[in-house]
Enzyme design. Structure first.
Site, PDB file in Angstrom:
ATOM      1  N   HIS A  66      -3.163  -1.766  -7.210  1.00  0.00           N
ATOM      2  CA  HIS A  66      -3.981  -2.352  -6.162  1.00  0.00           C
ATOM      3  C   HIS A  66      -3.692  -3.843  -6.003  1.00  0.00           C
ATOM      4  O   HIS A  66      -3.110  -4.483  -6.883  1.00  0.00           O
ATOM      5  CB  HIS A  66      -5.460  -2.144  -6.477  1.00  0.00           C
ATOM      6  CG  HIS A  66      -5.913  -0.726  -6.317  1.00  0.00           C
ATOM      7  ND1 HIS A  66      -7.213  -0.318  -6.532  1.00  0.00           N
ATOM      8  CD2 HIS A  66      -5.240   0.399  -5.961  1.00  0.00           C
ATOM      9  CE1 HIS A  66      -7.320   0.976  -6.321  1.00  0.00           C
ATOM     10  NE2 HIS A  66      -6.134   1.437  -5.981  1.00  0.00           N
ATOM     11  N   GLU A  68      -5.647  -6.481  -6.083  1.00  0.00           N
ATOM     12  CA  GLU A  68      -6.252  -7.377  -7.063  1.00  0.00           C
ATOM     13  C   GLU A  68      -5.439  -7.407  -8.353  1.00  0.00           C
ATOM     14  O   GLU A  68      -5.262  -8.471  -8.962  1.00  0.00           O
ATOM     15  CB  GLU A  68      -7.694  -6.929  -7.373  1.00  0.00           C
ATOM     16  CG  GLU A  68      -8.619  -6.960  -6.170  1.00  0.00           C
ATOM     17  CD  GLU A  68      -8.699  -5.620  -5.460  1.00  0.00           C
ATOM     18  OE1 GLU A  68      -9.793  -5.266  -5.005  1.00  0.00           O
ATOM     19  OE2 GLU A  68      -7.655  -4.940  -5.355  1.00  0.00           O
ATOM     20  N   GLU A 309       3.683   9.732  20.058  1.00  0.00           N
ATOM     21  CA  GLU A 309       4.764   9.315  20.953  1.00  0.00           C
ATOM     22  C   GLU A 309       5.040  10.285  22.091  1.00  0.00           C
ATOM     23  O   GLU A 309       5.959  10.058  22.872  1.00  0.00           O
ATOM     24  CB  GLU A 309       6.040   9.087  20.135  1.00  0.00           C
ATOM     25  CG  GLU A 309       5.963   7.898  19.201  1.00  0.00           C
ATOM     26  CD  GLU A 309       7.323   7.402  18.759  1.00  0.00           C
ATOM     27  OE1 GLU A 309       8.295   7.523  19.532  1.00  0.00           O
ATOM     28  OE2 GLU A 309       7.422   6.897  17.629  1.00  0.00           O
TER      29      GLU A 309
END
Length: 375
Positions: A66, A68, A309
């Site tokens: 992560h 952090e 798309e």
């Protein structure tokens, strides 16, 4: 209708002026994870002490480690520092220890975070852990920007569906192909390069079976040095009509390809002949597949952001069911006339006030093309 689910209102707290500077950096770092970290959110984090940047990080590919954790590792000694994190630090034990615990152990004295994580395993618990440890927690700064940055993750957690970006490349008179079906290339190289960037920042790219048959596309990322950021390719193919010799099918072993088919169709034929192909069944509908059911199943598989798309029928169906969150329209300097294929199929509305009314949020020139972005 175009979804309005992520247009929050909020009151900004009173905070030091430089907080916005550091949070903007954290948001820009978090954006680097878009398209690469699903089903996790794309979070950014910076560690600052006495006005000096100690560490920075963003969620790494596949969602670990992560943001952090990366920022704290780079910072080294972060005791007494402030952490700017774009989403509430996690509070549950998963493949790695909770980020809230890591911030506490590092001696962080203050955490600035725009908003709570709606995941029930986290929601409010991360903030509570930090406050119980004596850490000051300030929330709300740049909340709108943080919600926009992780719109896909938030939608998947709160509404059980991915964020949908609909891309349309059309002539000045709103046609996406000639009467014979020729569409390469209506737009120029600058627009096509931009589309490859869009693919790289989405978890998946979706087309209908008609587009797969007419264009035989690859739907990969090229020309940006981001070949490792290829999205999952989704083909809506209710009757399993995809040609096993198509470029999509032949590359299924290298780039993920999911065929979304009716749960009433025979799902074994292509599975036996196309190595690497994954099948995803959805409820049938009169015009193909139940798109609302399909989106819920795609979110359950972890997808948070999908770029659509083509083609015109699929685009109209998504708009009909209110499943489009962002519309990006490229207009090229070419005229195809009334015999060309329209950008949108028929919409089931009669009165003008029933039709979707959109708000333009951005426009730019790309070579000889014009891009407008709407919500």
């Amino acid at each position: 209708m175009i979804s309005r689910s992520l247009s929050p209102s909020f009151a900004r707290p009173t905070m030091p002026n430089n907080d916005s500077r550091w949070m903007q950096l954290a948001l820009s770092l978090g954006a680097r994870g878009l398209g690469r970290v699903w089903p996790n959110p794309a979070v950014g984090c910076v560690i600052v002490k006495d006005g000096r940047l100690l560490g920075r990080g963003w969620t790494q590919p596949s969602g670990r480690p992560h943001a952090e954790t990366v920022a704290l590792a780079q910072a080294g000694n972060a005791r007494g520092a402030t952490a700017y994190v774009t989403l509430e630090p996690c509070a549950h034990q998963g493949e790695t220890p909770p980020c809230a615990t890591a911030l506490i152990k590092a001696g962080i004295s203050r955490v600035v975070c725009p908003l709570a994580d709606p995941d029930p395993r986290v929601s409010g618990k991360g903030f509570a852990m930090l406050r119980e440890a004596g850490i000051r927690v300030d929330t709300g700064l740049m909340e709108a920007e943080a919600r926009a940055a992780n719109a896909g993750f938030l939608l998947a957690k709160t509404r059980g569906r991915p964020f949908i970006t609909l891309k349309i490349a059309a002539s000045l008179d709103g046609r996406i192909a000639t009467a014979s079906g020729e569409s390469r290339w209506i737009t120029g190289p600058e627009s096509r390069r931009y589309v490859h960037m869009l693919r790289a920042t989405h978890d998946a790219v979706m087309i209908g079976q008609g587009t797969a048959r007419a264009d035989d596309p690859m739907l990969d990322v090229r020309g940006l040095g981001l070949e490792d950021a290829n999205p999952v390719r989704l083909v809506l193919d209710s009757r399993l009509a995809l040609d096993p010799q198509s470029r999509l099918a032949r590359s299924a072993g290298d780039i993920p390809l999911w065929i979304c088919h009716s749960d009433q169709s025979e799902a074994t034929r292509l599975k036996l002949t196309v190595p690497g192909l994954e099948m995803l069944a959805a409820k049938p509908a009169q015009d193909g597949l139940d798109l609302q059911d399909l989106m819920q199943k795609l979110a359950a598989r972890g997808l948070t952001r999908i770029l659509v798309e083509g083609g015109s029928r699929l685009a109209a169906s998504l708009i009909k069911y209110g499943l489009v969150d962002r519309l990006e329209v490229f207009h090229a300097g070419v005229l195809l006339g009334a015999s060309g294929i329209p950008a949108l199929g028929a919409l089931p509305f009669d009165r003008l006030d029933e039709h979707p009314s959109l708000r333009q949020i951005e426009s730019r020139v790309l070579g000889n093309d014009h891009l407008s972005i709407w919500q």
